[in-house]
Scaffold this active site. Structure first.
Site, PDB file in Angstrom:
ATOM      1  CD1 TRP A   1      -2.184  -2.226   1.666  1.00  0.00           C
ATOM      2  CD2 TRP A   1      -3.002  -1.134  -0.099  1.00  0.00           C
ATOM      3  NE1 TRP A   1      -3.199  -2.979   1.135  1.00  0.00           N
ATOM      4  CE2 TRP A   1      -3.718  -2.335   0.055  1.00  0.00           C
ATOM      5  CE3 TRP A   1      -3.335  -0.286  -1.147  1.00  0.00           C
ATOM      6  CZ2 TRP A   1      -4.756  -2.706  -0.799  1.00  0.00           C
ATOM      7  CZ3 TRP A   1      -4.364  -0.652  -2.012  1.00  0.00           C
ATOM      8  CH2 TRP A   1      -5.064  -1.847  -1.841  1.00  0.00           C
TER       9      TRP A   1
ATOM     10  CG  ASP B   1      -3.083   3.883   4.200  1.00  0.00           C
ATOM     11  OD1 ASP B   1      -4.156   3.721   4.808  1.00  0.00           O
ATOM     12  OD2 ASP B   1      -2.780   3.267   3.155  1.00  0.00           O
TER      13      ASP B   1
ATOM     14  CE  LYS C   1      -8.378  -3.257   3.653  1.00  0.00           C
ATOM     15  NZ  LYS C   1      -7.806  -2.274   2.734  1.00  0.00           N
TER      16      LYS C   1
HETATM   17  C1  LIG Z   1      -7.185  -1.649   1.721  1.00  0.00           C
HETATM   18  C2  LIG Z   1      -6.129  -0.638   1.880  1.00  0.00           C
HETATM   19  C3  LIG Z   1      -6.034   0.477   1.024  1.00  0.00           C
HETATM   20  C4  LIG Z   1      -6.949   0.687  -0.154  1.00  0.00           C
HETATM   21  O1  LIG Z   1      -8.207   1.052   0.230  1.00  0.00           O
HETATM   22  P1  LIG Z   1      -9.303   1.446  -0.881  1.00  0.00           P
HETATM   23  O2  LIG Z   1     -10.486   1.783  -0.052  1.00  0.00           O
HETATM   24  O3  LIG Z   1      -9.515   0.246  -1.740  1.00  0.00           O
HETATM   25  O4  LIG Z   1      -8.773   2.593  -1.647  1.00  0.00           O
HETATM   26  C5  LIG Z   1      -5.034   1.394   1.266  1.00  0.00           C
HETATM   27  N1  LIG Z   1      -4.178   1.242   2.290  1.00  0.00           N
HETATM   28  C6  LIG Z   1      -4.240   0.188   3.115  1.00  0.00           C
HETATM   29  C7  LIG Z   1      -3.252   0.080   4.247  1.00  0.00           C
HETATM   30  C8  LIG Z   1      -5.221  -0.776   2.947  1.00  0.00           C
HETATM   31  O5  LIG Z   1      -5.279  -1.832   3.781  1.00  0.00           O
END
Ligand SMILES: *Cc1c(COP(=O)(O)O)cnc(C)c1O
Length: 373
Positions: free
Chosen positions: A107, A185, A209
């Site tokens: 990511w 993030d 998540k």
């Molecule tokens: C799942 C995830 C993303 C992407 O998320 P989207 O909603 O599909 O854009 C980005 N960063 C991390 C750490 C993730 O687990």
């Protein structure tokens, strides 16, 4: 209620991921006629009193649980964390400037690639905080953190790499200390433990998540940073627009925000973030203990920086991994296949996963190793 429990499997999906059963039941119970208003919540105007209250409650719960100080503001945005990979440099990377990106997994690597696209368009650049430039082949905590140019406009990283199972912010894997605005993030570990918001300038987390369904990204932004953002972008791509309109510049994803409200009320009633942390550590330790006490299983991540949310592990052969997936599925466990880019196995055990799921998987692992080791 018993029927619901019987039909539910042990869901280790990485995301969208399991939500607390109590939250699903509440949502179902109030779905068609929301609190006597004769419509469901998602048929209500986003500017009406019924939805407005839910919107505010969701913000208040995040503020309360994460201890968001007055210096910061909570936002609900769309486009996923993926859109923030582009919008963050668009807003905060000045012409000719440099942004710093730490890459510890898939990511943050995507954030790096997107940052470079934006930088190319404005004569700026993105530097890698880990100078070897690629994903670390072995995930060791000494490689995490890295270096940052003294003039960096920001330092950006992912607190938890969902695919690689590498996490910051706990014993053995402390937060990076850098002298630049910090963007993080937190998509796959937002609110898994108590959070010191003040050390971050921009936190963002796709909800699907750890705190709700897909369709919304929760951001916690330092207000003074917002003021410094570029103002020559289309309005909808400026963070300040959403901040000024309290995330109502355009129609927000009302159902997703309502679900976040329900999930976070559950988190609060379960004892808040310190209770979540205790439970999450107990679940993760249950699985890592099985892995470490056997030669059959192997975790590619160094102990200190292992994720409490996504436990990745390998078996001696790919054939055994396939067999493991098949047999565990027959036992009512799903979502255990590692991401296609890395293979292996992965158990995602976010806040909503009860200890019994980790325990059930742990027992199955021990049993499988005894039969096949
Ligand atoms: C799942 C995830 C993303 C992407 O998320 P989207 O909603 O599909 O854009 C980005 N960063 C991390 C750490 C993730 O687990």
């Amino acid at each position: 209620m018993t029927e619901n429990i019987m039909a539910r499997i042990l869901n280790f999906s990485a995301g969208p991921a399991a939500l607390p059963l109590a939250v699903l039941e509440r949502t179902q119970a109030e779905f068609i006629d929301y609190q006597g208003c004769g419509t469901s919540l998602i048929e209500q105007s986003h500017r009406g009193p019924v939805y407005s209250q839910v919107h505010q409650e969701a913000i208040d719960l995040i503020t309360e649980l994460a201890g968001v100080p007055d210096t910061h503001q909570v936002l609900f945005l769309q486009g996923g964390a993926s859109q923030q990979f582009a919008m963050l440099p668009m807003n905060f990377l000045p012409e000719g400037g440099v942004g710093s990106q730490l890459v510890t997994g898939t990511w943050s690597k995507k954030a790096y690639a997107e940052g470079k696209n934006v930088a190319a368009a404005c004569g700026a650049s993105i530097e890698l905080a880990n100078p070897n430039g690629e994903l670390p082949s072995a995930f060791v905590d000494t490689q995490l953190g890295g270096q940052v140019s003294s003039n960096a406009a920001y330092y950006s990283f992912a607190s938890n790499e969902t695919i690689h199972g590498v996490q910051f912010g706990h014993e053995g894997s402390p937060w990076p200390e850098v002298d630049a605005p910090v963007f993080c993030d937190m998509s796959s570990d937002f609110l898994w433990q108590p959070l010191d918001v003040s050390r971050f300038d921009f936190i963002y987390a796709g909800a699907q998540k750890n705190i709700g369904p897909s369709g919304v990204v929760v951001c916690i932004v330092r207000k003074s940073l917002l003021e410094r953002g570029r103002s020559d972008l289309p309005t909808i791509f400026q963070y300040r627009t959403h901040a000024e309109k309290d995330s109502m510049f355009n129609t927000p994803p009302t159902f997703a925000i309502y679900m976040i409200r329900n999930v976070l009320e559950w988190v609060r009633d379960e004892g808040g973030l310190s209770a979540m942390k205790t439970r999450n550590l107990r679940k993760a330790n249950r699985l890592y203990d099985v892995i470490d006490s056997s030669d059959f299983f192997n975790c590619p991540v160094e102990r200190g920086c292992r994720s409490t949310m996504n436990v990745v592990f390998r078996l001696p052969t790919e054939a055994l991994e396939a067999q493991f997936l098949e047999e565990s599925a027959a036992q009512g466990m799903s979502g255990l296949k590692g991401h296609r880019s890395v293979g292996g196995l992965r158990a995602s055990i976010y806040n909503a996963a009860p200890y019994e799921w980790a325990d059930g998987l742990g027992q199955f692992m021990t049993d499988f190793a005894a039969r096949n080791g």
